[in-house]
Design a protein around this motif. Structure first.
Motif, PDB file in Angstrom:
ATOM      1  N   MET B  32       0.845  -1.190   0.000  1.00 40.05           N
ATOM      2  CA  MET B  32       0.000   0.000   0.000  1.00 40.05           C
ATOM      3  C   MET B  32       0.879   1.238   0.000  1.00 40.05           C
ATOM      4  O   MET B  32       2.023   1.214   0.484  1.00 40.05           O
ATOM      5  CB  MET B  32      -0.948   0.003   1.210  1.00 40.05           C
ATOM      6  CG  MET B  32      -1.946  -1.158   1.174  1.00 40.05           C
ATOM      7  SD  MET B  32      -3.193  -1.095   2.464  1.00 40.05           S
ATOM      8  CE  MET B  32      -4.274   0.222   1.862  1.00 40.05           C
ATOM      9  N   TYR B  33       0.332   2.328  -0.548  1.00 43.51           N
ATOM     10  CA  TYR B  33       1.118   3.527  -0.798  1.00 43.51           C
ATOM     11  C   TYR B  33       0.289   4.770  -0.483  1.00 43.51           C
ATOM     12  O   TYR B  33      -0.921   4.783  -0.692  1.00 43.51           O
ATOM     13  CB  TYR B  33       1.514   3.616  -2.284  1.00 43.51           C
ATOM     14  CG  TYR B  33       2.064   2.342  -2.868  1.00 43.51           C
ATOM     15  CD1 TYR B  33       1.213   1.332  -3.297  1.00 43.51           C
ATOM     16  CD2 TYR B  33       3.435   2.144  -2.985  1.00 43.51           C
ATOM     17  CE1 TYR B  33       1.709   0.161  -3.834  1.00 43.51           C
ATOM     18  CE2 TYR B  33       3.939   0.966  -3.516  1.00 43.51           C
ATOM     19  CZ  TYR B  33       3.065  -0.024  -3.935  1.00 43.51           C
ATOM     20  OH  TYR B  33       3.566  -1.189  -4.461  1.00 43.51           O
ATOM     21  N   TRP B  34       0.981   5.809  -0.040  1.00 46.68           N
ATOM     22  CA  TRP B  34       0.380   7.132   0.037  1.00 46.68           C
ATOM     23  C   TRP B  34       1.162   8.083  -0.857  1.00 46.68           C
ATOM     24  O   TRP B  34       2.383   8.179  -0.761  1.00 46.68           O
ATOM     25  CB  TRP B  34       0.397   7.671   1.470  1.00 46.68           C
ATOM     26  CG  TRP B  34      -0.735   7.215   2.298  1.00 46.68           C
ATOM     27  CD1 TRP B  34      -0.713   6.317   3.321  1.00 46.68           C
ATOM     28  CD2 TRP B  34      -2.096   7.656   2.206  1.00 46.68           C
ATOM     29  NE1 TRP B  34      -1.970   6.154   3.858  1.00 46.68           N
ATOM     30  CE2 TRP B  34      -2.838   6.976   3.187  1.00 46.68           C
ATOM     31  CE3 TRP B  34      -2.767   8.560   1.380  1.00 46.68           C
ATOM     32  CZ2 TRP B  34      -4.207   7.166   3.372  1.00 46.68           C
ATOM     33  CZ3 TRP B  34      -4.123   8.748   1.564  1.00 46.68           C
ATOM     34  CH2 TRP B  34      -4.832   8.049   2.550  1.00 46.68           C
ATOM     35  N   TYR B  35       0.419   8.792  -1.738  1.00 46.89           N
ATOM     36  CA  TYR B  35       0.991   9.785  -2.621  1.00 46.89           C
ATOM     37  C   TYR B  35       0.351  11.136  -2.332  1.00 46.89           C
ATOM     38  O   TYR B  35      -0.779  11.222  -1.868  1.00 46.89           O
ATOM     39  CB  TYR B  35       0.668   9.467  -4.086  1.00 46.89           C
ATOM     40  CG  TYR B  35       1.309   8.245  -4.669  1.00 46.89           C
ATOM     41  CD1 TYR B  35       0.638   7.026  -4.691  1.00 46.89           C
ATOM     42  CD2 TYR B  35       2.576   8.308  -5.237  1.00 46.89           C
ATOM     43  CE1 TYR B  35       1.204   5.904  -5.275  1.00 46.89           C
ATOM     44  CE2 TYR B  35       3.154   7.190  -5.824  1.00 46.89           C
ATOM     45  CZ  TYR B  35       2.459   5.993  -5.837  1.00 46.89           C
ATOM     46  OH  TYR B  35       3.022   4.883  -6.415  1.00 46.89           O
ATOM     47  N   ARG B  36       1.065  12.188  -2.698  1.00 43.78           N
ATOM     48  CA  ARG B  36       0.444  13.491  -2.787  1.00 43.78           C
ATOM     49  C   ARG B  36       0.570  13.987  -4.227  1.00 43.78           C
ATOM     50  O   ARG B  36       1.559  13.681  -4.922  1.00 43.78           O
ATOM     51  CB  ARG B  36       1.034  14.500  -1.794  1.00 43.78           C
ATOM     52  CG  ARG B  36       2.497  14.786  -1.926  1.00 43.78           C
ATOM     53  CD  ARG B  36       2.934  15.846  -0.916  1.00 43.78           C
ATOM     54  NE  ARG B  36       2.414  17.181  -1.265  1.00 43.78           N
ATOM     55  CZ  ARG B  36       2.497  18.246  -0.480  1.00 43.78           C
ATOM     56  NH1 ARG B  36       3.082  18.163   0.704  1.00 43.78           N
ATOM     57  NH2 ARG B  36       2.017  19.420  -0.865  1.00 43.78           N
ATOM     58  N   GLN B  37      -0.445  14.730  -4.647  1.00 37.43           N
ATOM     59  CA  GLN B  37      -0.457  15.254  -6.008  1.00 37.43           C
ATOM     60  C   GLN B  37      -0.596  16.760  -5.970  1.00 37.43           C
ATOM     61  O   GLN B  37      -1.570  17.292  -5.421  1.00 37.43           O
ATOM     62  CB  GLN B  37      -1.606  14.654  -6.828  1.00 37.43           C
ATOM     63  CG  GLN B  37      -1.604  15.129  -8.279  1.00 37.43           C
ATOM     64  CD  GLN B  37      -2.749  14.575  -9.085  1.00 37.43           C
ATOM     65  OE1 GLN B  37      -3.842  14.327  -8.564  1.00 37.43           O
ATOM     66  NE2 GLN B  37      -2.532  14.357 -10.380  1.00 37.43           N
ATOM     67  N   ALA B  82       0.739  22.005   8.056  1.00 35.82           N
ATOM     68  CA  ALA B  82       1.315  23.246   7.544  1.00 35.82           C
ATOM     69  C   ALA B  82       0.682  23.560   6.192  1.00 35.82           C
ATOM     70  O   ALA B  82       0.259  22.637   5.480  1.00 35.82           O
ATOM     71  CB  ALA B  82       2.821  23.102   7.398  1.00 35.82           C
ATOM     72  N   PRO B  83       0.634  24.837   5.804  1.00 38.58           N
ATOM     73  CA  PRO B  83       0.054  25.185   4.499  1.00 38.58           C
ATOM     74  C   PRO B  83       0.698  24.449   3.338  1.00 38.58           C
ATOM     75  O   PRO B  83       0.031  24.169   2.330  1.00 38.58           O
ATOM     76  CB  PRO B  83       0.278  26.689   4.419  1.00 38.58           C
ATOM     77  CG  PRO B  83       0.274  27.150   5.848  1.00 38.58           C
ATOM     78  CD  PRO B  83       0.940  26.042   6.609  1.00 38.58           C
ATOM     79  N   SER B  84       1.990  24.084   3.464  1.00 36.92           N
ATOM     80  CA  SER B  84       2.677  23.355   2.391  1.00 36.92           C
ATOM     81  C   SER B  84       2.118  21.944   2.203  1.00 36.92           C
ATOM     82  O   SER B  84       2.433  21.284   1.201  1.00 36.92           O
ATOM     83  CB  SER B  84       4.175  23.265   2.697  1.00 36.92           C
ATOM     84  OG  SER B  84       4.382  22.572   3.918  1.00 36.92           O
ATOM     85  N   GLN B  85       1.307  21.494   3.139  1.00 38.12           N
ATOM     86  CA  GLN B  85       0.701  20.171   3.022  1.00 38.12           C
ATOM     87  C   GLN B  85      -0.678  20.218   2.349  1.00 38.12           C
ATOM     88  O   GLN B  85      -1.338  19.187   2.223  1.00 38.12           O
ATOM     89  CB  GLN B  85       0.612  19.497   4.397  1.00 38.12           C
ATOM     90  CG  GLN B  85       1.990  19.188   4.967  1.00 38.12           C
ATOM     91  CD  GLN B  85       1.934  18.585   6.354  1.00 38.12           C
ATOM     92  OE1 GLN B  85       1.342  19.163   7.276  1.00 38.12           O
ATOM     93  NE2 GLN B  85       2.559  17.437   6.523  1.00 38.12           N
ATOM     94  N   THR B  86      -1.072  21.393   1.932  1.00 41.52           N
ATOM     95  CA  THR B  86      -2.272  21.507   1.106  1.00 41.52           C
ATOM     96  C   THR B  86      -2.029  20.758  -0.188  1.00 41.52           C
ATOM     97  O   THR B  86      -1.073  21.052  -0.915  1.00 41.52           O
ATOM     98  CB  THR B  86      -2.589  22.983   0.813  1.00 41.52           C
ATOM     99  OG1 THR B  86      -2.955  23.625   2.026  1.00 41.52           O
ATOM    100  CG2 THR B  86      -3.721  23.101  -0.205  1.00 41.52           C
ATOM    101  N   SER B  87      -2.873  19.767  -0.459  1.00 38.99           N
ATOM    102  CA  SER B  87      -2.628  18.890  -1.597  1.00 38.99           C
ATOM    103  C   SER B  87      -3.805  17.950  -1.757  1.00 38.99           C
ATOM    104  O   SER B  87      -4.753  17.943  -0.963  1.00 38.99           O
ATOM    105  CB  SER B  87      -1.334  18.086  -1.369  1.00 38.99           C
ATOM    106  OG  SER B  87      -0.963  17.361  -2.528  1.00 38.99           O
TER     107      SER B  87
END
Lengths: 113, 114
Positions: B32-37, B82-87
């Protein structure tokens, strides 16, 4: 290590015209190649894959791709696009026994009426 | 057969808040995997798991933690958002007996951190 380059970030094309989305990869070992499609506000779904055998692979919705080992390419084509093909398309590569996929940055296909 | 599901679909957090994203798969997949786009950056691997009780870091693990207590579930945690984790976050799974690693994706979670 593998890497994937999708040469175009956006491809605009008129409806019913043909389209080609380009994908190049680099790898020192044999690879498996994939195209995934992401429709607006949805997850990714597999469009087609090359594992071995015939270098021309057919996928869903009339798409096909050709594996070219000498040019390390796996370009995606469709002879006649429809408005419903509007989506982002991702090329990905994996090596045998490697549980990670290496992804291209994606190409947005924009269909003009 | 639901495939891969993700909870929640949308979430808005304030900076410093914590949350957990849940991924569940019913295909008995080992991996299993977690990605951010993020726009123009494709998919980036955050963490992955090759089996129950095991996790590993991907390309962009900082600020995230994961757990895989059950084979069918993979949790992604943000301890202090954090705002940088907006995704948009996607979960995927694949089977160990698929040597070419075809991955199956969930519908995504859209996270906004203010």
């Amino acid at each position: 290590a593998q890497s994937v380059t999708q040469l175009d970030s956006q491809v605009p094309v008129f409806e019913e015209a043909p389209v080609e989305l380009r994908c190049n990869y680099s790898s020192s070992v044999s690879v498996y190649l994939f195209w995934y499609v992401q429709y607006p506000n949805q997850g990714l779904q597999l469009l087609l894959k090359y594992l071995s055998g015939s270098t021309l692979v057919k996928g869903i919705n009339g798409f096909e791709a050709e594996f070219n080992k000498s040019q390390t390419s796996f370009h995606l084509r469709k002879p006649s696009v429809h408005i419903s093909d509007t989506a982002e398309y991702f090329c990905a590569v994996s090596a045998e026994g490697n549980y990670q996929l290496i992804w291209g940055a994606g190409t947005k296909l924009i269909i003009k009426p | 057969n639901a495939g891969v599901t993700q909870t929640p679909k949308f979430r808005v957090l304030k900076t410093g808040q914590s949350m957990t994203l849940l991924c569940a798969q019913d295909m008995n997949h080992e991996y299993m995997y977690w990605y951010r786009q993020d726009p123009g950056m494709g998919l980036r691997l955050i963490h992955y798991s090759v089996g129950e009780g095991t996790t590993a870091k991907g390309e962009v693990p900082d600020g995230y933690n994961v757990s895989r207590l059950k084979k069918q579930n993979f949790l992604l945690g943000l301890e202090s958002a954090a705002p940088s984790q907006t995704s948009v976050y996607f979960c995927a799974s694949s089977s160990w007996d698929s040597s070419y690693n075809e991955q199956f994706f969930g519908p995504g979670t859209r996270l906004t951190v203010l």
